[in-house]
Design an enzyme around this catalytic site. Structure first.
Site: not given
Length: 278
Positions: A2-3, A92, A111
């Site tokens: 995500p930016e 997750h 991750r």
């Protein structure tokens, strides 16, 4: 990853979903997510804290609580999911905030690279990951004159220089490629070799590209979705990122992909000519 546009879209969604809610309990299922303080204290201190609003600095989300600032960085694939009632946590799901009305906000991260830190109220600007950030990419903060001065001091290639968040914050791989294409600058051109005209074009391109992406709700590449579970749609407006082999919208030459500073990089070999090879 995500930016800035994606994080801003997440922020807006979270404000709609959890602003004004009071935390009844917190469950941390992966302790490494929490940087500050130690996990037990993190969970304890958040009890009875009300979410006053949610702000953003660069790619950091800042939950403004009654007595603390909760800083959250999504890193590669972190995301928040909201539910009106408790849900069975998935594989997750790493942090669960349960509110006094029974609703839940869950942090998911395949991750496990995302991080959270709880710091004293209104002290987030001093947090180690935020204190060195450059200005936000908006006209009122991102000044062309200062940008040009900083570029002239650096012999570093322009793409990795823009990625380090110190000249201007919020740019990641996607939007650096897009801004450089729009300004017709090769990603490996040394920053100090940019002409004044190129600096002006790049400065404006950074502001324009990020503003358009924020308006579109971000770019959906693989797993991105905002806090409402909605995908961004800026990907339909991408000119170079992920467009390998397709014709450049400026000149018709095929877009190529290479690596710059270990990052996949897309550019037009005709419009974006590298300087400094002589």
């Amino acid at each position: 990853m995500p930016e800035l546009p994606e994080v801003e879209t997440v922020r807006k969604g979270l404000v709609r979903l959890v602003q004004g809610k009071t935390i009844a309990s917190v469950t941390v299922r992966w302790p490494r997510i929490i940087e500050l303080p130690e996990v037990e204290l993190f969970q304890e201190q958040l009890i009875n804290q009300t979410i006053e609003t949610i702000e953003r600095r660069g790619k950091f989300l800042i939950f403004k609580l009654s007595d603390f600032d909760l800083i959250s960085h999504l890193r590669m694939e972190g995301k928040y999911e909201f539910s009106q009632e408790p849900q069975t946590p998935g594989k997750h799901t790493h942090v669960i905030f349960t509110f006094t009305d029974g609703s839940q906000l869950s942090y998911h991260d395949v991750r496990k690279f995302g991080r959270m830190a709880l710091v004293p109220k209104n002290s987030s600007s001093s947090y180690k990951g935020i204190v060195q950030l450059g200005p936000e990419p908006i006209v009122s903060e991102f000044k062309k004159e200062r940008f040009e001065q900083q570029l002239k001091k650096s012999h570093k290639a322009i793409k990795p220089l823009l990625l380090d968040q110190k000249l201007v914050t919020g740019l990641g791989n996607i939007y650096v490629d897009e801004a450089l294409w729009e300004a017709k600058i090769h990603p490996e051109t040394p920053a100090n070799l940019l002409s004044e005209t190129e600096v002006i074009a790049l400065h404006q391109a950074i502001i324009d590209v990020l503003a358009r992406a924020v308006e579109a709700g971000g770019t959906t590449i693989r797993s991105y979705a905002n806090a409402l579970g909605e995908a961004g749609n800026f990907q339909v407006s991408l000119h170079v990122y992920g467009q390998t082999g397709l014709p450049c919208n400026h000149c018709g030459i095929a877009i190529v992909k290479t690596k710059v500073a270990q990052r996949g990089t897309h550019y037009c070999p005709q419009c974006q000519v590298r300087k400094g090879d002589d």
